[in-house]
Design an enzyme around this catalytic site. Structure first.
Site, PDB file in Angstrom:
ATOM      1  N   HIS A  52       0.784  -1.407   0.208  1.00  0.00           N
ATOM      2  CA  HIS A  52      -0.068  -0.002  -0.084  1.00  0.00           C
ATOM      3  C   HIS A  52       0.971   1.347   0.033  1.00  0.00           C
ATOM      4  CE1 HIS A  52      -3.963  -2.141   0.787  1.00  0.00           C
ATOM      5  NE2 HIS A  52      -3.102  -2.882   1.354  1.00  0.00           N
ATOM      6  N   ASN A 124     -10.507  -2.715   2.274  1.00  0.00           N
ATOM      7  CA  ASN A 124      -9.954  -2.824   0.849  1.00  0.00           C
ATOM      8  C   ASN A 124     -11.272  -2.494   0.022  1.00  0.00           C
ATOM      9  OD1 ASN A 124      -7.224  -3.411   1.040  1.00  0.00           O
ATOM     10  ND2 ASN A 124      -7.679  -5.742   1.273  1.00  0.00           N
TER      11      ASN A 124
END
Ligand code: NDP
Length: 475
Positions: A52, A124
């Protein structure tokens, strides 16, 4: 005009010419202004997130419109409550300079500044994940990152791992479907993904999943559309989010939950804490809770987005964990990563700081601003007779019944195919065609025997699935 100063506030006379012995140099060591400038530049970066790394963030609010107090006593879910928040979107596999419009799962991490402390929901844009035991996570991420010898990404590694880890098939199908490349961060859903718990004021526990449904509508890009965008703009999602918020076109998500009482989990017919599975809506319907809006851009990307640090360990009274093995490991792994990346006192930075009063006996450590420690009244240990902050048993959670033998248990089922099949069956015909094409493209550079293994798995999901991919591969 403001006076330019050093980092310590000393006025600077020249910011153009370094201090040299004569017009032609060399430079003098005593030019602390030059040295401070260069030394600080060498330290401008902090370690990139291992996953990420590329992200975008914005501030907003959570507004609760429905009464769900029978499930949770959390103030953040009280009807009428408005809670400020910071949301960081991200891609997973690419480095900090990666293009936004890549095929990847998107991070959807929300920090709620609640009246009872920080609640981080680190989700997510997919309701599931590739794995159900974090023991496999570092290996999985290695397959998504670069081969250490070639320094290239490797489809072969990804598929080698996935075909040997078939619990990933559900998430892989989502990733290779249209939703694998959202058109923007505004046009995708968010999911808490894990099962969490809600605790009500009678100290009863419920299992809960969180859903954030985009009110902008789901919009996705094909591989070809994404390639065209990436050729011209690596920051397409950042640009879209920033510019829309600047224009006052604030993105909104409706917030929903799925709830199961502790004694209702049998209804599912599978482990409710298995992150590779969704709770089918037909068994556990969605309950409307409220709305989330993003309405303010950060002023400084590094300070507020790069240093934003999310940890699933941050929970508030009325919201807690579940035995989900992936969640359990993230409770350790995320704060550990933040301490490494930012430092022991990362929680004191403005973007991470709780908005309610913090009272703790954790002191000292690098970059400590003294926020929240109890030293002011002389209490730097506990228990004490100094009227320092103390515990309150009302915050204890209800007991959780668990098995009593420790062992390295295998998962409770090996049904890798039912839920990918359920997803495949709801895809419209044109999306199925794109799924086949996207999968075929992802096999570029993959060894034949690994492709054969993948096709055997697809066959078990549905012969139609396997045939479609076979045709797209020209086999
Ligand atoms: P349902 O038919 O009740 O739900 C299907 C859900 O799938 C929709 O509500 C929508 O969720 C999502 N969906 C719709 N179109 C697509 C698409 N093209 N690509 C990906 N997701 C889509 O059946 P189930 O609840 O049994 O779920 C069937 C499958 O749908 C699951 O196996 C899972 O892959 C997927 N799904 C299920 C979710 C759940 O929580 N049950 C959530 C998301 C996907 P949404 O509105 O959240 O986009």
């Amino acid at each position: 005009m403001k006076q330019l100063t050093t980092d310590f506030g000393n006025p600077i006379g020249s910011n153009q010419n370094s201090l040299s012995a004569g017009a032609m140099g060399p430079l003098l060591m005593q030019d602390y202004q030059l040295i401070e400038k260069l030394a600080h530049q060498n330290r401008e970066r902090i370690p990139e997130r291992a996953v990420h790394a590329k992200g975008s963030g914005a501030y907003g609010e959570l507004r609760i419109t429905q009464d769900i107090s029978k499930y949770t006593k959390a103030k953040v879910f009280a009807k009428g409550e408005v809670t400020p928040l910071f949301l960081r979107f991200s891609t997973v596999a690419g480095e900090a300079g990666a293009a936004d419009a890549e095929r990847d799962v998107r991070g959807f991490a929300i920090k709620f500044y609640t009246k009872e402390g920080i609640w981080d929901l680190v989700g997510n844009n997919t309701p599931t994940f590739f794995l159900r035991d974090a023991y496999k996570f570092p290996d999985f991420i290695h397959t998504q990152k670069r081969d250490p010898r070639t320094h290239l990404r490797s489809n072969n590694a990804a598929w080698d791992f996935w075909t040997l880890t078939p619990e990933a098939l559900h998430q892989v199908t989502i990733l290779m479907s249209d939703r694998g490349i959202p058109a923007s961060y505004r046009h995708m859903n968010g999911y808490g993904s894990h099962t969490y718990s809600f605790i009500n004021d009678k100290n009863e526990r419920f299992w809960v999943k969180f859903h954030f449904k985009t009110k902008q509508g789901i919009k996705c890009l094909t591989n070809e559309e994404a390639e065209k965008i990436i050729a011209k703009d690596r920051e397409s999602h950042q640009r879209d989010l920033y510019e829309n918020i600047e224009k006052g076109n604030f993105p909104v998500w409706s917030v929903k939950v799925q709830i199961l009482a502790e004694n209702e989990v049998e209804k599912l017919g599978f482990n409710p804490f298995d992150l590779t599975k969704v709770w089918p809506h037909s068994i556990v319907p969605l309950i409307e809770v409220g709305e989330m809006i993003l309405n303010r851009n950060p002023q400084n990307y590094f300070n507020e987005v790069e240093q934003a640090a999310f940890s699933p360990s941050n929970i508030v009274p009325g919201i807690s964990f579940s035995p989900d093995k992936m969640l359990q490991a993230r409770i350790f792994s995320y704060p550990d990563a933040q301490r490494y990346r930012i430092g022991a006192n990362y929680h004191q930075l403005p973007v991470n700081r709780a908005r309610n009063e913090v009272s703790t006996y954790n002191v000292a450590g690098a970059m400590n601003f003294g926020i929240g420690d109890n030293l002011a009244n002389g209490a730097y240990y506990e228990p004490n007779t100094l009227d320092g902050a103390s515990e309150n048993a009302k915050y204890l959670e209800p007991d959780l019944a668990i098995g009593n033998s420790a062992a390295r248990y295998a998962p409770l089922d090996n049904d890798f195919y039912t839920q990918p099949r359920n997803l495949f069956n709801i895809l419209p015909a044109d999306e199925k065609e794109r799924l086949y094409k996207n999968l075929a493209a992802s096999f570029d550079g993959v060894k034949d025997e690994i492709i054969a293994k993948a096709l055997a798995h697809f066959e078990k999901i549905s012969p139609e699935y396997a045939n479609g991919v076979r045709k797209a591969l020209g086999k």
